[in-house]
Design a protein around this motif. Structure first.
Motif, PDB file in Angstrom:
ATOM      1  N   VAL A 119       0.722  -1.234  -0.009  1.00 33.46           N
ATOM      2  CA  VAL A 119      -0.223   0.075   0.038  1.00 33.46           C
ATOM      3  C   VAL A 119       0.992   1.299  -0.060  1.00 33.46           C
ATOM      4  O   VAL A 119       2.088   1.100   0.240  1.00 33.46           O
ATOM      5  N   TYR A 120       0.357   2.384  -0.256  1.00 32.12           N
ATOM      6  CA  TYR A 120       1.048   3.675  -0.305  1.00 32.12           C
ATOM      7  C   TYR A 120       2.152   3.741  -1.434  1.00 32.12           C
ATOM      8  O   TYR A 120       3.010   4.499  -1.251  1.00 32.12           O
ATOM      9  N   THR A 121       1.721   2.928  -2.469  1.00 32.53           N
ATOM     10  CA  THR A 121       2.658   2.860  -3.511  1.00 32.53           C
ATOM     11  C   THR A 121       2.489   4.283  -4.457  1.00 32.53           C
ATOM     12  O   THR A 121       1.286   4.882  -4.657  1.00 32.53           O
ATOM     13  N   GLY A 122       3.687   4.919  -4.621  1.00 37.85           N
ATOM     14  CA  GLY A 122       3.589   6.043  -5.646  1.00 37.85           C
ATOM     15  C   GLY A 122       4.951   6.609  -5.895  1.00 37.85           C
ATOM     16  O   GLY A 122       5.992   6.029  -5.642  1.00 37.85           O
ATOM     17  N   VAL A 123       5.112   7.883  -6.399  1.00 44.47           N
ATOM     18  CA  VAL A 123       6.268   8.531  -6.749  1.00 44.47           C
ATOM     19  C   VAL A 123       6.157  10.135  -6.124  1.00 44.47           C
ATOM     20  O   VAL A 123       4.994  10.481  -5.643  1.00 44.47           O
ATOM     21  N   SER A 124       7.233  10.554  -5.811  1.00 47.04           N
ATOM     22  CA  SER A 124       7.133  11.913  -5.143  1.00 47.04           C
ATOM     23  C   SER A 124       8.642  12.533  -5.716  1.00 47.04           C
ATOM     24  O   SER A 124       9.570  12.011  -5.863  1.00 47.04           O
ATOM     25  N   THR A 125       8.531  13.909  -5.410  1.00 46.37           N
ATOM     26  CA  THR A 125       9.728  14.858  -5.732  1.00 46.37           C
ATOM     27  C   THR A 125       9.756  15.989  -4.789  1.00 46.37           C
ATOM     28  O   THR A 125       8.749  16.546  -4.451  1.00 46.37           O
ATOM     29  N   GLU A 126      11.331  16.432  -4.333  1.00 43.36           N
ATOM     30  CA  GLU A 126      11.116  17.206  -3.392  1.00 43.36           C
ATOM     31  C   GLU A 126      11.099  18.665  -3.924  1.00 43.36           C
ATOM     32  O   GLU A 126      11.329  18.684  -4.956  1.00 43.36           O
ATOM     33  N   MET A 127      10.602  19.665  -3.077  1.00 40.65           N
ATOM     34  CA  MET A 127      10.317  20.887  -3.416  1.00 40.65           C
ATOM     35  C   MET A 127      11.109  21.855  -2.648  1.00 40.65           C
ATOM     36  O   MET A 127      11.339  21.571  -1.236  1.00 40.65           O
ATOM     37  N   SER A 128      11.368  22.932  -3.229  1.00 43.07           N
ATOM     38  CA  SER A 128      11.862  24.157  -2.030  1.00 43.07           C
ATOM     39  C   SER A 128      11.171  25.568  -2.340  1.00 43.07           C
ATOM     40  O   SER A 128      10.418  25.512  -3.192  1.00 43.07           O
ATOM     41  N   GLY A 129      11.458  26.464  -1.275  1.00 43.24           N
ATOM     42  CA  GLY A 129      10.811  27.805  -1.443  1.00 43.24           C
ATOM     43  C   GLY A 129       9.416  27.832  -1.019  1.00 43.24           C
ATOM     44  O   GLY A 129       8.670  28.743  -1.237  1.00 43.24           O
ATOM     45  N   ILE A 130       8.740  26.905  -0.072  1.00 43.64           N
ATOM     46  CA  ILE A 130       7.612  26.793   0.273  1.00 43.64           C
ATOM     47  C   ILE A 130       7.727  27.538   1.731  1.00 43.64           C
ATOM     48  O   ILE A 130       8.528  27.001   2.636  1.00 43.64           O
ATOM     49  N   THR A 131       6.790  28.016   2.155  1.00 40.29           N
ATOM     50  CA  THR A 131       6.796  28.728   3.563  1.00 40.29           C
ATOM     51  C   THR A 131       5.539  28.413   4.234  1.00 40.29           C
ATOM     52  O   THR A 131       4.689  27.945   3.635  1.00 40.29           O
ATOM     53  N   ASN A 206       2.660  24.627  12.299  1.00 42.40           N
ATOM     54  CA  ASN A 206       2.951  23.548  13.286  1.00 42.40           C
ATOM     55  C   ASN A 206       1.964  22.308  13.161  1.00 42.40           C
ATOM     56  O   ASN A 206       0.759  22.647  13.486  1.00 42.40           O
ATOM     57  N   PRO A 207       2.252  21.028  12.589  1.00 42.13           N
ATOM     58  CA  PRO A 207       3.778  20.696  12.346  1.00 42.13           C
ATOM     59  C   PRO A 207       4.111  21.251  10.743  1.00 42.13           C
ATOM     60  O   PRO A 207       3.275  21.540  10.243  1.00 42.13           O
ATOM     61  N   PHE A 208       5.391  21.119  10.805  1.00 41.40           N
ATOM     62  CA  PHE A 208       5.919  21.405   9.347  1.00 41.40           C
ATOM     63  C   PHE A 208       7.200  20.835   9.445  1.00 41.40           C
ATOM     64  O   PHE A 208       8.444  21.381   9.705  1.00 41.40           O
ATOM     65  N   ALA A 209       7.158  19.533   9.149  1.00 39.17           N
ATOM     66  CA  ALA A 209       8.574  18.930   9.370  1.00 39.17           C
ATOM     67  C   ALA A 209       9.045  18.525   7.960  1.00 39.17           C
ATOM     68  O   ALA A 209       8.441  17.945   7.068  1.00 39.17           O
ATOM     69  N   GLY A 210      10.392  18.996   8.075  1.00 37.09           N
ATOM     70  CA  GLY A 210      11.301  18.482   7.100  1.00 37.09           C
ATOM     71  C   GLY A 210      10.757  18.962   5.435  1.00 37.09           C
ATOM     72  O   GLY A 210      10.249  20.040   5.426  1.00 37.09           O
ATOM     73  N   THR A 211      11.393  18.263   4.648  1.00 36.82           N
ATOM     74  CA  THR A 211      11.307  18.865   3.321  1.00 36.82           C
ATOM     75  C   THR A 211       9.784  18.685   2.604  1.00 36.82           C
ATOM     76  O   THR A 211       9.253  17.495   3.144  1.00 36.82           O
ATOM     77  N   ILE A 212       9.306  19.361   1.822  1.00 37.34           N
ATOM     78  CA  ILE A 212       8.135  19.137   1.290  1.00 37.34           C
ATOM     79  C   ILE A 212       7.975  18.589  -0.108  1.00 37.34           C
ATOM     80  O   ILE A 212       9.068  18.933  -0.757  1.00 37.34           O
ATOM     81  N   SER A 213       7.666  17.697  -0.280  1.00 42.47           N
ATOM     82  CA  SER A 213       7.530  16.861  -1.563  1.00 42.47           C
ATOM     83  C   SER A 213       6.039  16.725  -2.210  1.00 42.47           C
ATOM     84  O   SER A 213       5.024  16.839  -1.410  1.00 42.47           O
ATOM     85  N   PHE A 214       6.150  16.717  -3.639  1.00 37.65           N
ATOM     86  CA  PHE A 214       4.734  16.568  -4.215  1.00 37.65           C
ATOM     87  C   PHE A 214       4.717  15.082  -4.522  1.00 37.65           C
ATOM     88  O   PHE A 214       5.597  14.376  -4.964  1.00 37.65           O
ATOM     89  N   HIS A 215       3.596  14.305  -4.075  1.00 34.53           N
ATOM     90  CA  HIS A 215       3.318  12.995  -4.234  1.00 34.53           C
ATOM     91  C   HIS A 215       2.233  12.958  -5.444  1.00 34.53           C
ATOM     92  O   HIS A 215       1.244  13.347  -5.394  1.00 34.53           O
ATOM     93  N   CYS A 216       2.356  11.521  -5.834  1.00 37.19           N
ATOM     94  CA  CYS A 216       1.354  11.198  -6.647  1.00 37.19           C
ATOM     95  C   CYS A 216       1.081   9.752  -6.489  1.00 37.19           C
ATOM     96  O   CYS A 216       1.996   9.049  -6.512  1.00 37.19           O
ATOM     97  N   HIS A 217      -0.094   9.156  -6.227  1.00 40.20           N
ATOM     98  CA  HIS A 217      -0.318   7.676  -5.870  1.00 40.20           C
ATOM     99  C   HIS A 217      -1.462   7.124  -6.572  1.00 40.20           C
ATOM    100  O   HIS A 217      -2.418   7.674  -6.908  1.00 40.20           O
ATOM    101  N   PRO A 218      -1.345   5.939  -7.269  1.00 38.77           N
ATOM    102  CA  PRO A 218      -2.264   5.474  -8.341  1.00 38.77           C
ATOM    103  C   PRO A 218      -3.328   5.058  -7.204  1.00 38.77           C
ATOM    104  O   PRO A 218      -4.730   4.750  -7.717  1.00 38.77           O
TER     105      PRO A 218
END
Length: 417
Positions: A119-131, A206-218
């Protein structure tokens, strides 16, 4: 000008049919210092070159409808490789088939993600510049593969900042649920089974933990499910704008500028009285933004700003349509339509000394009987101040007509029905 049966006997002296002609009158100055995308007459995502106008469309019930000239503010896509999922991280070992089907732009570049026995299979990519404490619009193109659900959104390694679960089992998309404050969900249909799906959501302090990533899951719960994804986009703002492709870095689409200079030197314009009628698509607003007041109408000759103006203002931070006449930075006449979202409409206004009126969809909104006509001799199309990147109305102008006389309120109402 004679009036027959409550309509003008003579036609307008300036008649711009953007949706019909899909051509920009050469007298109009248009610029945008970057490329920009739009839906073409075939329903495909197309790219206009820098300084190229975009005549946009939408795909409804298998038909492509022309929307007219698109004018947007500046926006940045924070997803750095949004079309090539082979560059993304594979979560829980999905099967990824690259360039597996025709994408919304007509090229075979869309990738298929298939869930394995986890379960929870998918793809993700990290992003920056998010506040933190900021609203973002999140979108991706999805093509379902049979009966399945999909999830996409942005995640901070511990929490969904915003996500959307979509059910495709009926052949039409429906929302199964959302996390992280996702709202204003939109399903925009494209040909060949594609949808551009979007929502807005605020980042949390709060919370705002770590790097933000964009996720896509089928699929989030079953196994063996698959779907195609293409064109992910995360942009700061409370509403979606046109698609921004990226390849290796964030990309900014610059603002559109459309205006007609020195109309007082033309033979179709009158300095003393006139009537304007135009039709537009939905004009979104951002409650956290500054007012800005993008205008359709006549503005200060030097820069298209509002120090001198005769035109309709689409206030960017409230649901308000405002007919504002200004001379030397002071209001002469004001007619407001408060609390009504600016959905697609036909709008008309007239000007003459001590005689101003605003009409929308055949209804008289109001009049004002004070003040001389100001010296406002640049015609602007959905912007305010040529240099400002955020003063655009983010909408389409379908058509625009000008009459060099003050038509009656009854005629104006009939022209906007």
């Amino acid at each position: 000008m004679a009036i027959s049966q409550n309509f003008p006997e003579e036609g307008p002296t300036l008649n711009l049919n953007f949706a019909g002609s899909k051509v920009l009158d050469p007298r109009i100055t248009f610029s945008r210092s970057s490329v920009g995308t739009y839906m073409d007459a075939n329903g495909l995502v197309a790219t206009a070159s820098a300084d190229g106008p975009r005549f946009d469309h939408r795909y409804v019930n298998g038909e492509v409808e022309s929307l007219g000239l698109l004018v947007e503010e500046q926006r940045t896509n924070l997803v750095t490789n949004n079309e090539d999922l082979s560059l993304w991280e594979l979560n829980s070992n999905p099967t990824l088939n690259s360039n597996n089907t025709v994408s919304p732009d007509g090229n075979t570049t869309a990738d298929k993600v298939t869930q394995t026995n986890q379960v929870y299979t998918g793809v993700s990519t990290e992003m920056s510049g998010i506040t933190t404490n900021t609203i973002y619009s999140c979108s991706v193109f999805i093509k379902p593969d049979g009966d399945t659900t999909t999830r996409f959104g942005f995640y901070d390694t511990a929490n969904w900042q915003g996500s959307l679960d979509t059910n495709w089992s009926s052949g039409e998309p429906s929302t199964n649920g959302s996390l992280g404050g996702a709202s204003d969900i939109v399903y925009e249909e494209y040909p060949n089974g594609w949808y551009r799906v979007s929502f807005k959501a605020p980042t949390q302090s709060n919370p705002f933990a770590g790097t933000i990533s964009f996720h896509c899951h089928p699929d989030r719960t079953g196994t063996g499910k698959s779907a195609w994804f293409w064109g992910a986009q995360l942009e700061q703002g409370q509403f979606l704008t046109s698609y921004i492709p990226t390849s290796g870095s964030t990309v900014t689409r610059n603002h559109d500028r459309a205006y007609y200079e020195n109309v007082d030197q033309t033979d179709w314009f009158s300095k003393t009285e006139g009537t304007v009628v135009f039709e537009h698509t939905d004009v979104p607003y951002d409650s956290s933004d500054n007012p800005h007041y993008p205008v359709v109408g006549f503005a200060e000759t030097s820069n298209g700003g509002g120090t001198y103006s005769i035109g309709c203002n689409f206030t960017k931070n409230t649901a308000r349509l405002q007919y504002l006449v200004r001379q030397n930075n002071s209001n002469i006449a004001v007619v407001n339509l408060e609390g009504t979202e600016n959905v697609g409409a036909k709008v008309g206004f007239v000007y003459k000394e001590d005689d101003y009126a605003l009409v929308r969809n055949g209804s008289l909104i109001g009049t004002d009987s004070s003040g001389a006509v100001p010296d406002a001799y640049m015609l602007v199309f959905g912007m305010n101040n040529i240099a400002n990147t955020g003063n655009n109305w983010n909408a389409h102008l379908k058509n625009f007509q000008y009459y060099p006389t003050r038509l009656s309120n009854t005629v104006l109402q009939n022209l906007t029905k």
